[in-house]
Design an enzyme around this catalytic site. Structure first.
Site, PDB file in Angstrom:
ATOM      1  N   ARG A  76      33.355  53.562  37.942  1.00 42.28           N
ATOM      2  CA  ARG A  76      31.978  53.240  37.593  1.00 42.28           C
ATOM      3  C   ARG A  76      31.540  51.859  38.061  1.00 42.28           C
ATOM      4  O   ARG A  76      30.500  51.708  38.713  1.00 42.28           O
ATOM      5  CB  ARG A  76      31.766  53.295  36.061  1.00 42.28           C
ATOM      6  CG  ARG A  76      31.487  54.649  35.511  1.00 42.28           C
ATOM      7  CD  ARG A  76      32.111  54.775  34.144  1.00 42.28           C
ATOM      8  NE  ARG A  76      33.545  54.743  34.309  1.00 42.28           N
ATOM      9  CZ  ARG A  76      34.271  55.812  34.646  1.00 42.28           C
ATOM     10  NH1 ARG A  76      33.701  56.976  34.763  1.00 42.28           N
ATOM     11  NH2 ARG A  76      35.580  55.737  34.846  1.00 42.28           N
ATOM     12  N   THR A  77      32.330  50.843  37.705  1.00 38.27           N
ATOM     13  CA  THR A  77      31.875  49.479  37.965  1.00 38.27           C
ATOM     14  C   THR A  77      31.801  49.214  39.463  1.00 38.27           C
ATOM     15  O   THR A  77      30.792  48.698  39.961  1.00 38.27           O
ATOM     16  CB  THR A  77      32.808  48.467  37.268  1.00 38.27           C
ATOM     17  OG1 THR A  77      33.034  48.907  35.934  1.00 38.27           O
ATOM     18  CG2 THR A  77      32.195  47.082  37.247  1.00 38.27           C
ATOM     19  N   LYS A 105      50.565  39.091  52.164  1.00 37.42           N
ATOM     20  CA  LYS A 105      51.427  38.146  52.911  1.00 37.42           C
ATOM     21  C   LYS A 105      51.682  36.878  52.097  1.00 37.42           C
ATOM     22  O   LYS A 105      52.295  35.948  52.588  1.00 37.42           O
ATOM     23  CB  LYS A 105      50.734  37.753  54.233  1.00 37.42           C
ATOM     24  CG  LYS A 105      50.501  38.903  55.176  1.00 37.42           C
ATOM     25  CD  LYS A 105      49.798  38.383  56.438  1.00 37.42           C
ATOM     26  CE  LYS A 105      48.649  39.269  56.813  1.00 37.42           C
ATOM     27  NZ  LYS A 105      47.724  38.624  57.744  1.00 37.42           N
ATOM     28  N   ARG A 126      36.907  42.172  39.744  1.00 36.07           N
ATOM     29  CA  ARG A 126      37.677  42.812  38.661  1.00 36.07           C
ATOM     30  C   ARG A 126      39.136  42.423  38.867  1.00 36.07           C
ATOM     31  O   ARG A 126      39.646  42.465  39.986  1.00 36.07           O
ATOM     32  CB  ARG A 126      37.543  44.322  38.666  1.00 36.07           C
ATOM     33  CG  ARG A 126      38.547  44.940  37.693  1.00 36.07           C
ATOM     34  CD  ARG A 126      38.333  46.370  37.425  1.00 36.07           C
ATOM     35  NE  ARG A 126      37.146  46.576  36.602  1.00 36.07           N
ATOM     36  CZ  ARG A 126      36.919  47.712  35.947  1.00 36.07           C
ATOM     37  NH1 ARG A 126      37.764  48.716  36.025  1.00 36.07           N
ATOM     38  NH2 ARG A 126      35.827  47.850  35.235  1.00 36.07           N
ATOM     39  N   HIS A 154      33.975  42.193  29.897  1.00 38.07           N
ATOM     40  CA  HIS A 154      33.379  43.067  30.919  1.00 38.07           C
ATOM     41  C   HIS A 154      31.865  43.014  30.648  1.00 38.07           C
ATOM     42  O   HIS A 154      31.265  43.970  30.171  1.00 38.07           O
ATOM     43  CB  HIS A 154      33.932  44.483  30.727  1.00 38.07           C
ATOM     44  CG  HIS A 154      33.615  45.454  31.827  1.00 38.07           C
ATOM     45  ND1 HIS A 154      32.841  45.135  32.919  1.00 38.07           N
ATOM     46  CD2 HIS A 154      33.982  46.756  31.981  1.00 38.07           C
ATOM     47  CE1 HIS A 154      32.748  46.207  33.693  1.00 38.07           C
ATOM     48  NE2 HIS A 154      33.438  47.193  33.150  1.00 38.07           N
TER      49      HIS A 154
HETATM   50  N1   CP Z   1      33.587  51.583  32.239  1.00 40.44           N
HETATM   51  C1   CP Z   1      34.261  51.100  33.306  1.00 40.44           C
HETATM   52  O1   CP Z   1      34.411  49.885  33.497  1.00 40.44           O
HETATM   53  O2   CP Z   1      34.749  52.063  34.130  1.00 40.44           O
HETATM   54  P1   CP Z   1      35.585  51.784  35.451  1.00 40.44           P
HETATM   55  O3   CP Z   1      36.930  51.205  35.022  1.00 40.44           O
HETATM   56  O4   CP Z   1      35.737  53.106  36.123  1.00 40.44           O
HETATM   57  O5   CP Z   1      34.841  50.787  36.271  1.00 40.44           O
END
Ligand code: CP
Length: 327
Positions: A76-77, A105, A126, A154
């Site tokens: 999703r993100t 490396k 992320r 998040h």
């Molecule tokens: N909700 C969410 O962060 O989903 P993903 O881990 O798929 O990005």
């Protein structure tokens, strides 16, 4: 009516009483209630439920580049940021497999950030390590957006959760939201609880005691004089609950797999939960789910987790445009 981007841009800037240009989006605690409400308002400009005509958003951030640095898996993100960036006219660079880069490396994290900083106009990161987004922001000159840093935060998920609740309930005051599942390690529930504490929202925390909401989050509610309850099981009576926010027990956050196996199947919502959906409880989930919501519930109009994921697109379009100073 013909759309004139320059004219629309002038009026959009006039409405922007908060200056987000160049700002990092790292932690939900960095945002005031007014700023959160402002972002929700801006996101409506990208949501076809509010804007019926084709607004040709692709001109908003034309010529800008989004750098996506995904050190941890995502559907999703990552994909909604890719979509959001392109919908507002941005190009995209980056990776979702660090082993395909020079990190393999032995290149360091700060050097990787420095290099991406010189190729992009904002970075979306992320990482499995809590604090990684903040570390990146300290190195990068361009805005950094936290797309999830381990068990920590998040923020774009939290803002899309708020947006979904506001859109469905028509308000963020005077409602009851129950958070269920992994309340100990779940970054989504921690940040959502903080964000909801700005509003007159009663929060109910439902979990096995070993996955209970950490005391620091309950203390925030006490300080802000907000009502909350702690339940050790899902009560058969969800009277007064407007939203139930279900979460996955995250295998990847457990050091001891036996501990995970003991807990993982508690608090599963099977098809018997339909009677609560019929009564009006709205079911949310940040996704991905494993088995904690029976897919037979998906078709119910009050099962709103796919709508919730879609709302992420509008929030991320707005946030990108805001940090680039284009909204
Ligand atoms: N909700 C969410 O962060 O989903 P993903 O881990 O798929 O990005």
């Amino acid at each position: 009516m013909k759309y004139y981007p320059a004219v629309a841009g002038f009026f959009l800037k006039k409405m922007n009483k908060f200056n987000f240009k160049g700002r990092d989006i790292i932690d939900i605690n960095d945002f005031s209630k007014e700023e959160l409400l402002f972002i929700l308002k801006m996101a409506k400009k990208f949501d076809p439920e509010y804007v019926k005509s084709d607004r040709s958003n692709y001109t908003i951030a034309q010529g800008k580049i989004a750098g996506l640095l995904f050190f941890e898996q995502s559907t999703r993100t990552e994909q909604s940021f890719r979509s959001a960036a392109q919908k507002i006219g941005m190009g995209i660079i980056g990776f979702n497999d660090p082993q395909s880069t020079s990190i393999h490396k032995g290149e360091s994290f700060p050097d990787t950030i420095r290099i991406m900083d010189s190729y992009a106009d904002c970075l979306i990161i992320r990482h499995p390590k809590g604090g990684a987004a903040k570390d990146a922001a300290e190195v990068a000159a361009i805005p950094v957006i936290n797309a999830g840093d381990g068990p920590n935060q998040h923020p774009t998920q939290t803002i899309l959760d708020l947006y979904t609740i506001q859109k469905v309930a028509g308000k963020l005051e005077g409602i009851t939201v129950a958070l269920m599942g992994d309340l100990k390690y779940g970054r989504t529930v921690h940040a959502l609880s903080i964000a909801l504490s700005h509003f007159n929202v009663k929060q109910i925390f439902i979990s096995h005691p070993s996955l209970a909401m950490p005391q620091e989050y309950l203390n925030i509610l006490k300080t802000r004089n907000r009502k909350y309850e702690v339940w050790e099981k899902l009560s058969m009576d969800l009277e007064g609950v407007d939203f139930l926010y279900q979460t996955r027990v995250q295998k990847e956050r457990f050091a001891n797999l036996n501990e995970y196996k003991k807990i993982k199947d508690l608090f599963i919502l099977d098809k018997s939960f339909k009677k609560y959906l019929d009564r009006g409880v709205k079911l949310m989930h940040p996704l991905p789910r494993v088995n904690e919501i029976d897919p037979e519930l998906d078709a119910h109009p009050n099962a709103i987790y796919f709508q919730q994921a879609r709302n992420g697109l509008y929030i991320r379009e707005a946030l990108l445009a805001l940090v680039l100073g284009r909204l």
